[in-house]
Write a protein that holds these residues in place. Sequence first.
Motif, mmCIF file in Angstrom:
data_model
loop_
_atom_site.group_PDB
_atom_site.id
_atom_site.type_symbol
_atom_site.label_atom_id
_atom_site.label_comp_id
_atom_site.label_asym_id
_atom_site.label_seq_id
_atom_site.Cartn_x
_atom_site.Cartn_y
_atom_site.Cartn_z
ATOM 1 N N HIS A 23 0.813 -1.224 0.000
ATOM 2 C CA HIS A 23 0.000 0.000 0.000
ATOM 3 C C HIS A 23 0.850 1.280 0.000
ATOM 4 O O HIS A 23 0.622 2.173 -0.839
ATOM 5 C CB HIS A 23 -0.998 -0.034 1.168
ATOM 6 C CG HIS A 23 -1.823 1.202 1.261
ATOM 7 N ND1 HIS A 23 -1.813 2.007 2.365
ATOM 8 C CD2 HIS A 23 -2.641 1.802 0.361
ATOM 9 C CE1 HIS A 23 -2.604 3.043 2.143
ATOM 10 N NE2 HIS A 23 -3.129 2.924 0.951
ATOM 11 N N GLN A 40 -3.868 14.519 -0.825
ATOM 12 C CA GLN A 40 -3.710 13.267 -0.086
ATOM 13 C C GLN A 40 -4.933 12.359 -0.231
ATOM 14 O O GLN A 40 -4.792 11.158 -0.424
ATOM 15 C CB GLN A 40 -3.441 13.588 1.392
ATOM 16 C CG GLN A 40 -2.949 12.396 2.201
ATOM 17 C CD GLN A 40 -1.720 11.716 1.572
ATOM 18 O OE1 GLN A 40 -0.782 12.391 1.146
ATOM 19 N NE2 GLN A 40 -1.746 10.393 1.485
ATOM 20 N N ASP A 41 -6.157 12.957 -0.149
ATOM 21 C CA ASP A 41 -7.350 12.109 -0.234
ATOM 22 C C ASP A 41 -7.495 11.508 -1.635
ATOM 23 O O ASP A 41 -7.953 10.399 -1.811
ATOM 24 C CB ASP A 41 -8.615 12.880 0.165
ATOM 25 C CG ASP A 41 -8.843 14.111 -0.691
ATOM 26 O OD1 ASP A 41 -7.885 14.556 -1.348
ATOM 27 O OD2 ASP A 41 -9.976 14.627 -0.706
ATOM 28 N N GLU A 49 -5.136 8.570 -1.892
ATOM 29 C CA GLU A 49 -5.702 7.419 -1.188
ATOM 30 C C GLU A 49 -6.803 6.761 -2.032
ATOM 31 O O GLU A 49 -6.875 5.531 -2.120
ATOM 32 C CB GLU A 49 -6.268 7.900 0.161
ATOM 33 C CG GLU A 49 -6.476 6.802 1.173
ATOM 34 C CD GLU A 49 -5.193 6.065 1.543
ATOM 35 O OE1 GLU A 49 -4.152 6.724 1.751
ATOM 36 O OE2 GLU A 49 -5.236 4.828 1.608
ATOM 37 N N GLN A 51 -6.654 2.962 -3.503
ATOM 38 C CA GLN A 51 -7.702 1.959 -3.257
ATOM 39 C C GLN A 51 -8.169 1.344 -4.570
ATOM 40 O O GLN A 51 -8.413 0.142 -4.657
ATOM 41 C CB GLN A 51 -8.880 2.596 -2.525
ATOM 42 C CG GLN A 51 -8.528 2.924 -1.082
ATOM 43 C CD GLN A 51 -9.684 3.551 -0.333
ATOM 44 O OE1 GLN A 51 -10.794 3.600 -0.821
ATOM 45 N NE2 GLN A 51 -9.401 4.040 0.862
ATOM 46 N N LEU A 107 -5.653 -1.179 -5.549
ATOM 47 C CA LEU A 107 -5.811 -2.421 -4.764
ATOM 48 C C LEU A 107 -6.944 -3.278 -5.338
ATOM 49 O O LEU A 107 -6.805 -4.495 -5.479
ATOM 50 C CB LEU A 107 -6.105 -2.094 -3.297
ATOM 51 C CG LEU A 107 -4.935 -1.509 -2.492
ATOM 52 C CD1 LEU A 107 -5.416 -1.014 -1.141
ATOM 53 C CD2 LEU A 107 -3.834 -2.551 -2.305
ATOM 54 N N LEU A 108 -8.051 -2.618 -5.699
ATOM 55 C CA LEU A 108 -9.187 -3.353 -6.295
ATOM 56 C C LEU A 108 -8.792 -3.978 -7.634
ATOM 57 O O LEU A 108 -9.169 -5.105 -7.937
ATOM 58 C CB LEU A 108 -10.370 -2.396 -6.516
ATOM 59 C CG LEU A 108 -11.196 -2.073 -5.285
ATOM 60 C CD1 LEU A 108 -12.095 -0.874 -5.561
ATOM 61 C CD2 LEU A 108 -12.055 -3.267 -4.895
ATOM 62 N N ARG A 119 -3.494 2.637 -13.739
ATOM 63 C CA ARG A 119 -4.742 3.084 -13.107
ATOM 64 C C ARG A 119 -4.641 4.560 -12.736
ATOM 65 O O ARG A 119 -5.598 5.317 -12.850
ATOM 66 C CB ARG A 119 -5.074 2.256 -11.860
ATOM 67 C CG ARG A 119 -5.508 0.849 -12.122
ATOM 68 C CD ARG A 119 -6.585 0.744 -13.172
ATOM 69 N NE ARG A 119 -7.903 1.176 -12.711
ATOM 70 C CZ ARG A 119 -8.905 1.498 -13.522
ATOM 71 N NH1 ARG A 119 -8.735 1.451 -14.826
ATOM 72 N NH2 ARG A 119 -10.061 1.866 -13.041
ATOM 73 N N ARG A 137 -9.671 10.510 -16.509
ATOM 74 C CA ARG A 137 -11.118 10.540 -16.230
ATOM 75 C C ARG A 137 -11.454 11.824 -15.470
ATOM 76 O O ARG A 137 -12.453 12.472 -15.728
ATOM 77 C CB ARG A 137 -11.497 9.326 -15.391
ATOM 78 C CG ARG A 137 -12.984 9.120 -15.292
ATOM 79 C CD ARG A 137 -13.316 7.924 -14.448
ATOM 80 N NE ARG A 137 -12.909 6.668 -15.033
ATOM 81 C CZ ARG A 137 -12.992 5.503 -14.405
ATOM 82 N NH1 ARG A 137 -13.430 5.453 -13.164
ATOM 83 N NH2 ARG A 137 -12.623 4.391 -15.006
ATOM 84 N N LEU A 191 -20.561 3.643 -1.845
ATOM 85 C CA LEU A 191 -19.423 4.497 -1.486
ATOM 86 C C LEU A 191 -18.260 4.323 -2.459
ATOM 87 O O LEU A 191 -17.613 5.267 -2.861
ATOM 88 C CB LEU A 191 -18.972 4.213 -0.052
ATOM 89 C CG LEU A 191 -20.056 4.423 1.013
ATOM 90 C CD1 LEU A 191 -19.500 4.201 2.409
ATOM 91 C CD2 LEU A 191 -20.645 5.829 0.929
ATOM 92 N N ARG A 192 -17.983 3.048 -2.842
ATOM 93 C CA ARG A 192 -16.877 2.805 -3.793
ATOM 94 C C ARG A 192 -17.376 2.890 -5.236
ATOM 95 O O ARG A 192 -16.575 2.823 -6.178
ATOM 96 C CB ARG A 192 -16.264 1.413 -3.586
ATOM 97 C CG ARG A 192 -15.715 1.135 -2.240
ATOM 98 C CD ARG A 192 -14.193 0.976 -2.271
ATOM 99 N NE ARG A 192 -13.589 2.150 -1.734
ATOM 100 C CZ ARG A 192 -12.851 3.013 -2.415
ATOM 101 N NH1 ARG A 192 -12.602 2.812 -3.664
ATOM 102 N NH2 ARG A 192 -12.352 4.070 -1.838
#
Lengths: 172, 215
Positions: free
Chosen positions: A20, A34-35, A38, A42, A45-46, A72, A79, A135-136
């Motif tokens: 990570h 930063q957000d 993150e 994520q 990771l998916l 990604r 996007r 949420l995702r």
Amino acid sequence: MGRAQDGDRAAYERLLREIHPLICRIVARDHRAQDRIEDVAQDVLLTIHRIRNTYDPARPFGPWLAAIARRRSIDLLRRRGRSDAKEIFDELAYETYSDPGANREQETRHEADGLAEAIATLPEGQREAVELLKLRELSLIEAAAITGRSVGALKVNMHRALLALRARLRGQ
Amino acid sequence: MSMALDTDRLIATLAAHAKPVRRLRPPMMRSALWLLLVAAIAGTAILFLANWGMVDRRMSDPKLQLEMAGTLLTGIAAIIAAFHLSLPDRSSAWALLPLPPFVLWVASSSYSCWKTWIVQGPEGWSWGHTAECFNFIVGVSVPLGLCLAYALSRAKPLAPIPVAATGGLGVAALGAVILQFFHPFDVTFLDLAAHLAAVGVVVLVSSGVGRISRV
């Protein structure tokens, strides 16, 4: 990763936790906030989870991981560029409009906290459905692939979760 | 819910649902298996349906042999490239693999068109069987393309457009190889244009499909 492909969940979890920070470092080359970093991490990771069958244990793991993270990261940058081009951002608009909605920024934040608490109290299956689908923003098929539940079961969980959340938030 | 906690929970969820997966075989082996399957099906069709007298006569022509070699190598190289490009950690330079045989294919076809033109005069510019050639290549490419798309989709490519474009070039070139067994005449410029237009259409359509399928 080879052990994770064979279904060793503990090894997989350890691996995801170890990579990570590395993913965040790669993503940080393209994204600043930063957000945002993150969020993209994520997504990486998916993606790793979704295409873990493409890793060949005879080849080094680093380049495979770095290629996915770079790809990604750039995809999401593009996007975002496309969606930014279509959206208008005007910070002062909230203060200049005279409608009552202008004051809702603070209220919305409180409501978001209340919603997060309400989601946390849901049963495991329902909470997972809300987190992955709403949420995702994953598709039903992606969420089904991650959870191992059928699309039908996810729909039922989502429906029950919405009923429970509605009842709870209305009662507040 | 803090961000770290969110990622933490995501990792726990992913790990909790990590079922064993079947690893993909090396791309070279996968492309070889796919090409063998196509060779078996196309070989059987050619064996029973081709006009062998015509094929024997035409295949003795060194120019046609060169053209066939260029077309076949383009097909094989493009399929190998597509299987490599479908994996996340392979170089995008694989997309260039079909380029040299493609140049050989176009150059040798153009040369034989030019010869036909010199020998036959204005006949060399005739429409010949242009529409049939176009329909044949597109018609063969569709089932081959669907079969290839299924094989390639197992890698869930992160950059599907180059995969679809090279895959499209591969199936269209293989379609053009099969066409030669049912093509009882030398190609005219318009025939060659039809062959290349068909290849172009297949590449464009498959790239379009690749674009839509992008995550």
